[in-house]
Scaffold this motif. Structure first.
Motif, PDB file in Angstrom:
ATOM      1  N   ILE A 183      39.957  24.321  39.912  1.00 48.75           N
ATOM      2  CA  ILE A 183      39.695  23.893  38.539  1.00 48.75           C
ATOM      3  C   ILE A 183      38.241  24.121  38.171  1.00 48.75           C
ATOM      4  CG2 ILE A 183      39.623  21.906  36.981  1.00 48.75           C
ATOM      5  CD1 ILE A 183      42.037  20.784  38.430  1.00 48.75           C
ATOM      6  N   ALA A 184      37.327  23.753  39.065  1.00 49.42           N
ATOM      7  CA  ALA A 184      35.895  23.914  38.787  1.00 49.42           C
ATOM      8  C   ALA A 184      35.541  25.385  38.585  1.00 49.42           C
ATOM      9  CB  ALA A 184      35.060  23.313  39.919  1.00 49.42           C
ATOM     10  N   LEU A 185      36.123  26.268  39.412  1.00 49.72           N
ATOM     11  CA  LEU A 185      35.837  27.691  39.294  1.00 49.72           C
ATOM     12  C   LEU A 185      36.446  28.272  38.022  1.00 49.72           C
ATOM     13  CD1 LEU A 185      36.402  28.697  43.022  1.00 49.72           C
ATOM     14  CD2 LEU A 185      34.225  28.592  41.811  1.00 49.72           C
ATOM     15  N   THR A 186      37.649  27.823  37.674  1.00 46.68           N
ATOM     16  CA  THR A 186      38.290  28.287  36.446  1.00 46.68           C
ATOM     17  C   THR A 186      37.494  27.855  35.226  1.00 46.68           C
ATOM     18  OG1 THR A 186      40.448  28.114  37.537  1.00 46.68           O
ATOM     19  CG2 THR A 186      40.455  28.320  35.153  1.00 46.68           C
ATOM     20  N   MET A 187      36.915  26.657  35.294  1.00 46.22           N
ATOM     21  CA  MET A 187      36.099  26.163  34.182  1.00 46.22           C
ATOM     22  C   MET A 187      34.847  27.026  33.996  1.00 46.22           C
ATOM     23  SD  MET A 187      36.442  22.014  34.576  1.00 46.22           S
ATOM     24  CE  MET A 187      35.394  21.675  33.157  1.00 46.22           C
ATOM     25  N   ILE A 188      34.319  27.573  35.097  1.00 42.92           N
ATOM     26  CA  ILE A 188      33.166  28.475  34.982  1.00 42.92           C
ATOM     27  C   ILE A 188      33.569  29.715  34.185  1.00 42.92           C
ATOM     28  CG2 ILE A 188      31.635  30.010  36.277  1.00 42.92           C
ATOM     29  CD1 ILE A 188      31.582  27.924  38.484  1.00 42.92           C
ATOM     30  N   GLY A 189      34.766  30.234  34.448  1.00 40.98           N
ATOM     31  CA  GLY A 189      35.250  31.388  33.691  1.00 40.98           C
ATOM     32  C   GLY A 189      35.388  31.072  32.216  1.00 40.98           C
ATOM     33  N   SER A 190      35.942  29.900  31.897  1.00 45.56           N
ATOM     34  CA  SER A 190      36.078  29.494  30.492  1.00 45.56           C
ATOM     35  C   SER A 190      34.713  29.290  29.844  1.00 45.56           C
ATOM     36  CB  SER A 190      36.904  28.202  30.406  1.00 45.56           C
ATOM     37  OG  SER A 190      38.205  28.398  30.909  1.00 45.56           O
ATOM     38  N   ALA A 191      33.783  28.707  30.619  1.00 49.24           N
ATOM     39  CA  ALA A 191      32.434  28.473  30.096  1.00 49.24           C
ATOM     40  C   ALA A 191      31.732  29.789  29.796  1.00 49.24           C
ATOM     41  CB  ALA A 191      31.625  27.655  31.091  1.00 49.24           C
TER      42      ALA A 191
END
Length: 338
Positions: free
Chosen positions: A134-142
């Motif tokens: 989740i944390a890594l996916t949020m970096i992509g969205s960010a």
């Protein structure tokens, strides 16, 4: 004791089988019904269908079909970005990352600002890595949001006089400039935080998140700047692709706007859509109205503008969501082995 547990085990297995066979098809059916309902409620639907038919078979049809092909490039780029993001946790093939990306779209369309995307993608991640992902996916969205903010601010600066003119009936000029400065400041702050993820994790620790959750956030502590820059470049390439799609579809709908102005107008449009909380299935009306307000200074063809926005919405979001839900229908969401 064994006779008591056995029925529970069978019952649990039956529930998992039921979920595996129901969730995917249910998402697909619900999504299809929602899309049909949303499209049928749009104004000037018959005129829009006429424009779409002309864009598919008319002399400018190559622009329409190029936009379709660019949709594949768009989502392959997003899949590659997610594949890169998952490297610290799990090696994924590009095909698996592509399926996960489409599944994420399928789960995202019914949630505000597509937050359900995380749940869809996690179905393709090993169970022990799902929370970490989740944390890594949020970096992509960010990174994608950051690119949208940067391009939108540049667009506002480039077309400031025009934007102030079209915004005048709705907002005072002082408020327009205040909004631009606030967005610019948030963009700069976002850029700093994006490349200083340790500051973000330190903030979470100060807030006092439970210790058991801290280990899931720690996965982003050792990410190098070069890795983040690579993700940002993929997001930038994807952004250019879907802006080009929008321009091609507007041209296919006979909207004549200079390419440079169209690029920055669409950048402003995407900025506005990013800042307004909405659900994808309800986004069509917002996208259409905002597009008409922004582009009507260059073209009086409001139906063509609306239809172009609807085509982008359908090609870039709805078709991938339908494909993703179809893939999820055959995916084993739960392990049925006991």
């Amino acid at each position: 004791m064994e006779t008591f547990l056995k029925p529970l085990s069978v019952s649990g297995k039956s529930i998992k089988i039921l979920l595996n066979r129901v969730i995917g098809p249910a998402v697909f059916i619900w999504l299809t019904w929602s899309i049909c309902r949303q499209v049928m409620q749009q104004p000037n639907l018959s005129e829009s269908i006429g424009y779409i038919r002309a864009s598919v078979y008319g002399p400018l049809c190559w622009k329409f079909w190029t936009a379709i092909l660019l949709s594949v490039v768009n989502w392959l780029t997003e899949a590659r970005k997610w594949q890169v993001l998952m490297m610290p946790l799990q090696k994924l093939s590009l095909l698996t990352a592509f399926k996960a990306t489409l599944a994420g779209v399928a789960f995202a369309v019914n949630t505000p600002n597509r937050i359900g995307e995380y749940g869809g993608r996690m179905l393709y991640v090993k169970k022990e890595h799902r929370i970490h992902s989740i944390a890594l996916t949020m970096i992509g969205s960010a990174s994608q949001l950051l690119v949208t903010l940067i391009a939108g601010v540049i667009g506002l600066m480039y077309l400031n006089d025009y934007f102030i003119t079209i915004a005048a009936p709705y907002i005072d000029e002082e408020l327009v400039w205040l909004g631009v400065y606030v967005i610019a400041a948030l963009t700069i702050a976002g850029m700093v935080l994006y490349f200083r993820l340790r500051w973000v994790t330190a903030l979470f620790y100060r807030i006092g998140i439970p210790e058991k959750w801290q280990r899931y956030i720690n996965v982003i502590l050792d990410i190098p700047v070069s890795f983040l820059l690579r993700v940002l470049l993929l997001s930038s390439f994807r952004y250019v692709v879907f802006v080009c799609q929008y321009i091609l579809l507007l041209q296919a709908m006979q909207i004549e706007i200079p390419v440079v102005e169209a690029y920055w107008l669409i950048s402003i449009l995407y900025l506005i859509l990013a800042l307004i909380p909405t659900v994808t299935l309800l986004e069509l009306g917002v996208r259409g109205k905002t597009g008409i307000v922004l582009l009507q200074g260059f073209s009086s063809n409001t139906i063509g503008i609306y239809t172009g926005g609807m085509a982008v919405w359908f090609i870039n979001l709805i078709i991938p969501a339908l494909v993703g839900s179809f893939l999820a229908a055959g995916l084993k969401l739960f392990n049925t082995k006991q």
